[in-house]
Design a protein around this motif. Structure first.
Motif, PDB file in Angstrom:
ATOM      1  N   ASP A 471      -8.183 -10.459   5.476  1.00 28.96           N
ATOM      2  CA  ASP A 471      -8.040 -10.696   6.840  1.00 28.96           C
ATOM      3  C   ASP A 471      -7.195 -10.124   7.504  1.00 28.96           C
ATOM      4  O   ASP A 471      -6.376  -9.385   6.789  1.00 28.96           O
ATOM      5  N   ARG A 472      -6.996 -10.161   8.727  1.00 31.25           N
ATOM      6  CA  ARG A 472      -5.813  -9.462   9.498  1.00 31.25           C
ATOM      7  C   ARG A 472      -4.404  -9.613   8.707  1.00 31.25           C
ATOM      8  O   ARG A 472      -3.625  -8.699   8.829  1.00 31.25           O
ATOM      9  N   SER A 473      -4.051 -10.776   8.570  1.00 33.31           N
ATOM     10  CA  SER A 473      -2.876 -10.876   8.129  1.00 33.31           C
ATOM     11  C   SER A 473      -2.617 -10.228   6.623  1.00 33.31           C
ATOM     12  O   SER A 473      -1.593  -9.614   6.344  1.00 33.31           O
ATOM     13  N   ALA A 474      -3.412 -10.425   5.794  1.00 32.94           N
ATOM     14  CA  ALA A 474      -3.497  -9.679   4.330  1.00 32.94           C
ATOM     15  C   ALA A 474      -3.530  -8.224   4.781  1.00 32.94           C
ATOM     16  O   ALA A 474      -2.958  -7.400   3.872  1.00 32.94           O
ATOM     17  N   MET A 475      -4.272  -7.793   5.679  1.00 34.09           N
ATOM     18  CA  MET A 475      -4.251  -6.352   6.074  1.00 34.09           C
ATOM     19  C   MET A 475      -2.804  -5.860   6.424  1.00 34.09           C
ATOM     20  O   MET A 475      -2.397  -4.918   6.043  1.00 34.09           O
ATOM     21  N   LYS A 476      -2.074  -6.647   7.249  1.00 33.92           N
ATOM     22  CA  LYS A 476      -0.916  -6.293   7.831  1.00 33.92           C
ATOM     23  C   LYS A 476       0.087  -6.309   6.735  1.00 33.92           C
ATOM     24  O   LYS A 476       0.893  -5.260   6.715  1.00 33.92           O
ATOM     25  N   ARG A 477       0.000  -7.089   5.838  1.00 35.37           N
ATOM     26  CA  ARG A 477       0.980  -6.951   4.602  1.00 35.37           C
ATOM     27  C   ARG A 477       0.739  -5.820   3.903  1.00 35.37           C
ATOM     28  O   ARG A 477       1.882  -5.255   3.430  1.00 35.37           O
ATOM     29  N   LEU A 478      -0.467  -5.469   3.562  1.00 36.84           N
ATOM     30  CA  LEU A 478      -0.680  -4.200   2.926  1.00 36.84           C
ATOM     31  C   LEU A 478      -0.183  -3.113   3.573  1.00 36.84           C
ATOM     32  O   LEU A 478       0.386  -2.278   2.898  1.00 36.84           O
ATOM     33  N   THR A 479      -0.806  -2.874   5.075  1.00 37.33           N
ATOM     34  CA  THR A 479       0.002  -1.652   5.688  1.00 37.33           C
ATOM     35  C   THR A 479       1.311  -1.579   6.020  1.00 37.33           C
ATOM     36  O   THR A 479       1.799  -0.417   5.675  1.00 37.33           O
ATOM     37  N   ASP A 480       2.042  -2.965   5.973  1.00 37.35           N
ATOM     38  CA  ASP A 480       3.223  -2.870   6.153  1.00 37.35           C
ATOM     39  C   ASP A 480       4.179  -2.267   4.815  1.00 37.35           C
ATOM     40  O   ASP A 480       5.374  -1.542   4.823  1.00 37.35           O
ATOM     41  N   ARG A 481       3.402  -2.698   3.438  1.00 38.90           N
ATOM     42  CA  ARG A 481       3.837  -2.147   2.332  1.00 38.90           C
ATOM     43  C   ARG A 481       3.588  -0.569   2.291  1.00 38.90           C
ATOM     44  O   ARG A 481       4.502   0.226   1.749  1.00 38.90           O
ATOM     45  N   LEU A 482       2.649  -0.073   2.852  1.00 38.09           N
ATOM     46  CA  LEU A 482       2.254   1.262   2.752  1.00 38.09           C
ATOM     47  C   LEU A 482       3.225   2.045   3.764  1.00 38.09           C
ATOM     48  O   LEU A 482       3.983   3.117   3.200  1.00 38.09           O
ATOM     49  N   HIS A 483       3.558   1.590   4.975  1.00 38.26           N
ATOM     50  CA  HIS A 483       4.600   2.188   5.714  1.00 38.26           C
ATOM     51  C   HIS A 483       6.101   2.455   5.041  1.00 38.26           C
ATOM     52  O   HIS A 483       6.720   3.212   5.099  1.00 38.26           O
TER      53      HIS A 483
END
Length: 542
Positions: A471-483
């Motif tokens: 979901d969007r919250s899980a996706m945000k956590r993943l993209t935050d870790r990538l950045h």
């Protein structure tokens, strides 16, 4: 001296191969199998084994020639038809027989495999050929031996109890070069040119092998069988001289083969092993042949996917149970030292037209180098040389398969573009830029989940296939870790640099009507919006 892998012959200017291609050429150079490479119909490389096999003194004697100069006219059409079906780098033809021509024009029966490859960036064909001369000679000898056994005529001699010849047939005249008039009424030992006591042989089991001599002194290898009669003995003398010579010749030929050869009885028990197989399989040096259980333990096999082969799936069992010959089946063999070698295995009944109690002949050739080269070519065709990640073609194929999977598991496609690689290139040079891309690839791969797929599309662009529900919250956590991972300082030419990235996400749901190209375009467009609006991550519109 044979030309080196990078030597394309006089008058040609070749581009230095990249490290992967250089390793591939070194592999060809040291292969024991004769190999050559031809591009645009002309030979551009031949390894040392190929120089010897073609009957040349130097590689320069071969380079530049049309490949058809070394193929018999009757085999050219079939060769062209086989290579025409090769589409992708690493594709190979099935092993097939052809007549090759040496440099002096003499023909050679050979088994040939062609592999589509590249040479200095151009499409080319690698050709591996194996001389079948010795194998053909062994087959001819076996046919001669079978005919000899079938049509041989034995000397039939009758004697008195005292051993005096009372009957001497025409075959005896031929074998011993002694007429019946000269043999009758003389001791049998004199007639056959060697000590022979029918009573002793009959008492000892009735059979012996002995050396007799014809009237002109010719040495004869004779199998003697003795049976009693009312008034004496009948002695059957089978002349095995030619048979023993044929067997010796056959033994010499088979012993000289590089191929391993093992003969099994009808119950799958090994009866005979040639030196090449004995050495390869690590059999005892005392000449004994292990039983089937020991042989199986010494020879654990697997298929090309690494799955163990046991029981009825082993080549010997399949041929014994079905009677069907196996030709050039590739299997992996795990040696006692822990290494895995790849073998091309052939297996057939010794007497295919006879009873179901026929023995089995197994032969094998070590094709590890050839298979390793094919695997390397396949890997190079699907992976990026700089980062080792899958390339664009591989990523598109994976995305296509994921869209067709049932049940669907693909959750999103992520497009990642590094923002300031060009600035680093301009400041420190392209080598520094390559370092940044390599480090970024490692950080992306280590931050993504194990089940996710990451590929480099080219330049400073990457794509990730994200599997499972996000979901969007899980996706945000993943993209935050990538950045965060990408933003960590890295040493570039002695200077600490930081990079950022723009990420576009195209979410994929069950029954998504978009195809591969459309989803990639949507993820790319989302990334472009993130870069344009200076937003770290942007989601594609549904």
């Amino acid at each position: 001296m044979a030309a080196g892998p990078g030597d394309m012959g006089a008058g040609n200017v070749s581009v230095p191969p990249d490290p992967a291609e250089r390793r591939y050429r070194e592999l060809l150079e040291h292969s024991p199998d004769p190999m050559c490479v031809h591009a645009d119909g002309r030979v551009v490389y031949v390894n040392p084994a190929g120089v010897r096999g073609i009957g040349a003194r130097h590689a320069d004697d071969v380079l530049g020639h049309l490949i058809t100069d070394f193929v018999h006219p009757d085999s050219v059409a079939a060769m062209l038809a086989r290579i025409a079906i090769l589409q992708r780098a690493g594709d190979s033809t099935e092993p097939s027989e052809a007549v090759m021509l040496r440099l002096d024009g003499s023909p050679v029966d050979a088994e040939v495999v062609s592999v589509l490859t590249s040479w200095d960036g151009k499409p080319a064909y690698q050709v591996i050929f194996r001389d079948l001369t010795l194998i053909k000679a062994a087959q001819a000898t076996l046919r001669y031996q079978a005919a000899l056994v079938t049509h041989a005529t034995d000397a039939i001699i009758a004697t008195s109890f005292a051993g005096t010849v009372t009957s001497w047939n025409q075959a005896a005249e031929t074998i011993y070069q002694r007429s019946a008039a000269r043999a009758l009424a003389v001791p049998i030992s004199e007639a056959v040119g060697a000590a022979l006591d029918p009573a002793v042989i009959a008492a000892g089991g009735g059979v012996e092998h002995a050396t007799h001599y014809a009237a002109d002194g010719t040495e004869l290898n004779i199998r003697v069988a003795v049976g009693g009669m009312d008034d004496g003995y009948v002695v059957v003398c089978s002349d095995h001289t030619a048979l023993r010579r044929a067997e010796a010749r056959f033994q010499t030929i088979v012993d000289s083969l590089d191929d391993g050869v093992v003969v099994f009885d009808s119950h799958g028990r090994p009866e005979w092993v040639n030196p090449a197989a004995r050495h390869y399989l690590g059999f005892p040096p005392d000449g004994t042949v292990p039983n089937y259980a020991t042989l199986t333990a010494l020879s654990p096999l697997c298929d090309i996917d690494g799955t163990p082969i046991g029981g009825d799936r082993r080549p010997i069992a399949k041929t014994t149970n079905s009677g069907v010959a196996i030709r050039n089946e590739i299997v992996g063999h795990d040696r006692p030292d822990g290494t895995r070698r790849w073998l091309s295995v052939c297996c057939r009944l010794l007497d295919p037209g006879g009873s179901r109690q026929s023995g089995v002949l197994l032969s094998f050739t070590d094709v590890t180098e050839q298979r390793t080269a094919q695997i390397q070519l396949s890997h190079q065709a699907r992976h990026d040389a700089l980062t080792g990640l899958p390339n664009r073609a591989y990523a598109e194929a994976q995305l296509s398969r994921a869209l067709q999977a049932e049940p669907p598991t693909l959750g999103a496609v992520m497009f990642v573009d590094l923002d300031n690689v060009k600035t680093i290139n301009d400041a420190f040079g392209h080598h520094a830029g390559d370092t940044v891309i390599t480090v970024a690839a490692q950080r992306l791969r280590s931050t993504l989940r194990t089940e996710d797929f990451l590929a480099r599309l080219g330049g400073d662009e990457f794509v990730a296939l994200l599997f499972g529900h996000l979901d969007r919250s899980a996706m945000k956590r993943l993209t935050d870790r990538l950045h965060a991972a990408l933003a960590m300082p890295m040493d570039v030419a002695g200077t600490l640099c930081r990079i950022t990235a723009s990420i576009g996400v195209a979410e994929v749901g069950p029954g998504d009507p978009r195809d591969t190209a459309r989803i990639l375009r949507d993820a790319d467009a989302a990334m472009y919006k993130a870069k344009t609006h200076r937003a770290a991550t942007h989601y594609a519109d549904h």
